[in-house]
Scaffold this motif. Structure first.
Motif, PDB file in Angstrom:
ATOM      1  N   GLU A 109     -22.612 -26.675  20.265  1.00 50.26           N
ATOM      2  CA  GLU A 109     -22.844 -27.487  21.459  1.00 50.26           C
ATOM      3  C   GLU A 109     -21.864 -27.061  22.543  1.00 50.26           C
ATOM      4  OE1 GLU A 109     -23.391 -32.222  22.466  1.00 50.26           O
ATOM      5  OE2 GLU A 109     -22.135 -31.651  20.773  1.00 50.26           O
ATOM      6  N   THR A 110     -22.382 -26.838  23.742  1.00 53.82           N
ATOM      7  CA  THR A 110     -21.531 -26.435  24.860  1.00 53.82           C
ATOM      8  C   THR A 110     -20.920 -27.674  25.523  1.00 53.82           C
ATOM      9  OG1 THR A 110     -23.267 -26.560  26.544  1.00 53.82           O
ATOM     10  CG2 THR A 110     -23.065 -24.470  25.296  1.00 53.82           C
ATOM     11  N   ALA A 111     -20.035 -27.446  26.471  1.00 49.47           N
ATOM     12  CA  ALA A 111     -19.423 -28.552  27.217  1.00 49.47           C
ATOM     13  C   ALA A 111     -20.477 -29.371  27.958  1.00 49.47           C
ATOM     14  CB  ALA A 111     -18.380 -28.009  28.201  1.00 49.47           C
ATOM     15  N   GLU A 112     -21.594 -28.746  28.322  1.00 48.55           N
ATOM     16  CA  GLU A 112     -22.678 -29.436  29.023  1.00 48.55           C
ATOM     17  C   GLU A 112     -23.620 -30.145  28.063  1.00 48.55           C
ATOM     18  OE1 GLU A 112     -22.217 -26.018  29.353  1.00 48.55           O
ATOM     19  OE2 GLU A 112     -20.909 -26.184  31.095  1.00 48.55           O
ATOM     20  N   GLY A 113     -23.409 -29.976  26.759  1.00 47.17           N
ATOM     21  CA  GLY A 113     -24.294 -30.580  25.767  1.00 47.17           C
ATOM     22  C   GLY A 113     -25.473 -29.709  25.394  1.00 47.17           C
ATOM     23  N   HIS A 114     -25.493 -28.474  25.880  1.00 54.67           N
ATOM     24  CA  HIS A 114     -26.570 -27.540  25.567  1.00 54.67           C
ATOM     25  C   HIS A 114     -26.346 -26.946  24.177  1.00 54.67           C
ATOM     26  CE1 HIS A 114     -27.020 -26.864  30.198  1.00 54.67           C
ATOM     27  NE2 HIS A 114     -27.282 -28.101  29.826  1.00 54.67           N
ATOM     28  N   SER A 115     -27.369 -26.265  23.659  1.00 55.51           N
ATOM     29  CA  SER A 115     -27.308 -25.669  22.330  1.00 55.51           C
ATOM     30  C   SER A 115     -27.298 -24.151  22.409  1.00 55.51           C
ATOM     31  CB  SER A 115     -28.520 -26.090  21.491  1.00 55.51           C
ATOM     32  OG  SER A 115     -28.482 -27.460  21.195  1.00 55.51           O
ATOM     33  N   GLU A 116     -26.264 -23.560  21.850  1.00 58.73           N
ATOM     34  CA  GLU A 116     -26.226 -22.114  21.661  1.00 58.73           C
ATOM     35  C   GLU A 116     -26.435 -21.848  20.172  1.00 58.73           C
ATOM     36  OE1 GLU A 116     -23.067 -20.918  25.182  1.00 58.73           O
ATOM     37  OE2 GLU A 116     -22.391 -20.873  23.101  1.00 58.73           O
ATOM     38  N   PHE A 117     -27.281 -20.874  19.850  1.00 57.08           N
ATOM     39  CA  PHE A 117     -27.542 -20.525  18.456  1.00 57.08           C
ATOM     40  C   PHE A 117     -26.964 -19.150  18.144  1.00 57.08           C
ATOM     41  CE2 PHE A 117     -30.738 -23.787  19.088  1.00 57.08           C
ATOM     42  CZ  PHE A 117     -30.659 -24.489  17.892  1.00 57.08           C
ATOM     43  N   PRO A 164     -30.907 -24.844  27.126  1.00 60.80           N
ATOM     44  CA  PRO A 164     -30.053 -25.579  28.068  1.00 60.80           C
ATOM     45  C   PRO A 164     -30.525 -27.021  28.284  1.00 60.80           C
ATOM     46  CG  PRO A 164     -31.507 -24.132  29.265  1.00 60.80           C
ATOM     47  CD  PRO A 164     -31.781 -23.900  27.806  1.00 60.80           C
ATOM     48  N   SER A 165     -30.391 -27.819  27.215  1.00 64.79           N
ATOM     49  CA  SER A 165     -30.812 -29.214  27.306  1.00 64.79           C
ATOM     50  C   SER A 165     -30.005 -30.072  26.343  1.00 64.79           C
ATOM     51  CB  SER A 165     -32.302 -29.348  26.962  1.00 64.79           C
ATOM     52  OG  SER A 165     -32.637 -30.708  26.800  1.00 64.79           O
ATOM     53  N   ALA A 166     -29.339 -31.085  26.881  1.00 66.26           N
ATOM     54  CA  ALA A 166     -28.615 -32.033  26.031  1.00 66.26           C
ATOM     55  C   ALA A 166     -29.591 -32.871  25.201  1.00 66.26           C
ATOM     56  CB  ALA A 166     -27.721 -32.928  26.881  1.00 66.26           C
ATOM     57  N   THR A 167     -30.781 -33.121  25.724  1.00 66.38           N
ATOM     58  CA  THR A 167     -31.791 -33.861  24.962  1.00 66.38           C
ATOM     59  C   THR A 167     -32.204 -33.066  23.732  1.00 66.38           C
ATOM     60  OG1 THR A 167     -32.588 -34.949  26.952  1.00 66.38           O
ATOM     61  CG2 THR A 167     -34.067 -34.944  25.056  1.00 66.38           C
ATOM     62  N   PHE A 168     -32.426 -31.759  23.907  1.00 68.07           N
ATOM     63  CA  PHE A 168     -32.740 -30.923  22.752  1.00 68.07           C
ATOM     64  C   PHE A 168     -31.628 -31.014  21.714  1.00 68.07           C
ATOM     65  CE2 PHE A 168     -31.894 -27.135  20.331  1.00 68.07           C
ATOM     66  CZ  PHE A 168     -33.094 -26.988  19.632  1.00 68.07           C
ATOM     67  N   THR A 169     -30.384 -30.880  22.157  1.00 70.46           N
ATOM     68  CA  THR A 169     -29.255 -30.906  21.220  1.00 70.46           C
ATOM     69  C   THR A 169     -29.256 -32.203  20.423  1.00 70.46           C
ATOM     70  OG1 THR A 169     -27.968 -29.486  22.693  1.00 70.46           O
ATOM     71  CG2 THR A 169     -26.739 -30.722  21.030  1.00 70.46           C
ATOM     72  N   GLU A 170     -29.441 -33.321  21.100  1.00 71.87           N
ATOM     73  CA  GLU A 170     -29.450 -34.612  20.396  1.00 71.87           C
ATOM     74  C   GLU A 170     -30.624 -34.697  19.422  1.00 71.87           C
ATOM     75  OE1 GLU A 170     -27.070 -36.872  20.314  1.00 71.87           O
ATOM     76  OE2 GLU A 170     -25.943 -35.620  21.719  1.00 71.87           O
ATOM     77  N   ASP A 171     -31.804 -34.305  19.878  1.00 71.21           N
ATOM     78  CA  ASP A 171     -32.984 -34.377  19.013  1.00 71.21           C
ATOM     79  C   ASP A 171     -32.869 -33.420  17.837  1.00 71.21           C
ATOM     80  OD1 ASP A 171     -33.991 -36.278  20.718  1.00 71.21           O
ATOM     81  OD2 ASP A 171     -35.600 -35.008  21.526  1.00 71.21           O
ATOM     82  N   PHE A 172     -32.365 -32.229  18.079  1.00 74.31           N
ATOM     83  CA  PHE A 172     -32.240 -31.252  17.000  1.00 74.31           C
ATOM     84  C   PHE A 172     -31.219 -31.719  15.955  1.00 74.31           C
ATOM     85  CE2 PHE A 172     -30.723 -27.351  15.001  1.00 74.31           C
ATOM     86  CZ  PHE A 172     -31.924 -26.811  14.580  1.00 74.31           C
ATOM     87  N   LEU A 173     -30.056 -32.144  16.405  1.00 70.71           N
ATOM     88  CA  LEU A 173     -29.025 -32.577  15.460  1.00 70.71           C
ATOM     89  C   LEU A 173     -29.407 -33.872  14.743  1.00 70.71           C
ATOM     90  CD1 LEU A 173     -25.747 -31.641  17.357  1.00 70.71           C
ATOM     91  CD2 LEU A 173     -26.749 -30.513  15.350  1.00 70.71           C
TER      92      LEU A 173
END
Length: 173
Positions: free
Chosen positions: A123-131, A142-151
């Motif tokens: 998770e980046t500082a912006e809440g995005h997901s790097e794989f 580049p989505s904090a919503t994706f990060t939350e839903d994925f995790l």
């Protein structure tokens, strides 16, 4: 004799998997501390070892997370993507057009995994997901919503594998 050979082979495989897990993008985790770890087994198949990291070292308060999966069996990338969709649906996450795009992005980004391979979400500082895998950055969503839903697949209280979820967040003893 067969039991001894099996035990030696098992120990070697576990050693290889432990080395893969230990070397999977450890430099990316230098500012994060381990929270918990677990092994997902379905029926009699070991699927992966999972490890959760946060900047605080606990799950209650954090600004950044990482989830690292070290695979214990071969899985095709499309199966990983399909399972992501199935778990979102099971968690009652509404599959929007944005989710469809993310699933398409994952299908393009993720490789087929072989036993001993790893995939990691940082998770980046912006809440995005790097794989990442062991060799390189695979891509970013580049989505904090994706990060939350994925995790949520692993970390939600409604996660399919609650005992493993509790081990990951450090809630089990």
């Amino acid at each position: 004799m067969i039991k001894v050979a099996y035990a030696v082979a098992t120990a070697l495989l576990l050693g290889l998997n432990a080395n893969a897990l230990a070397s999977c993008q450890t430099e990316r985790l230098s500012d994060l501390d381990a929270v918990g770890k677990t092994r997902l087994s379905v029926l009699f198949w070991d699927v992966y070892d999972a490890e959760l990291f946060t900047d605080s070292g606990n799950y209650d308060t954090y600004a950044q997370r990482a989830l690292r999966l070290s695979y214990l069996r071969d899985i095709e990338a499309q199966d990983l993507v399909d399972t992501t969709r199935e778990e979102w649906e099971r968690l009652d996450i509404k599959i929007t057009s944005e989710h469809e795009q993310w699933l398409s992005d994952l299908a393009q980004m993720w490789p087929d995994v072989q036993e001993g391979d790893c995939l990691m979400l940082l998770e980046t500082a912006e809440g995005h997901s790097e794989f990442y895998n062991a060799e390189t950055k695979l891509g970013e969503i580049p989505s904090a919503t994706f990060t939350e839903d994925f995790l949520a697949i692993w970390l939600s209280p409604e996660s399919r594998f609650r005992d493993e979820r509790d081990e990951l967040i450090g809630a089990s003893s």
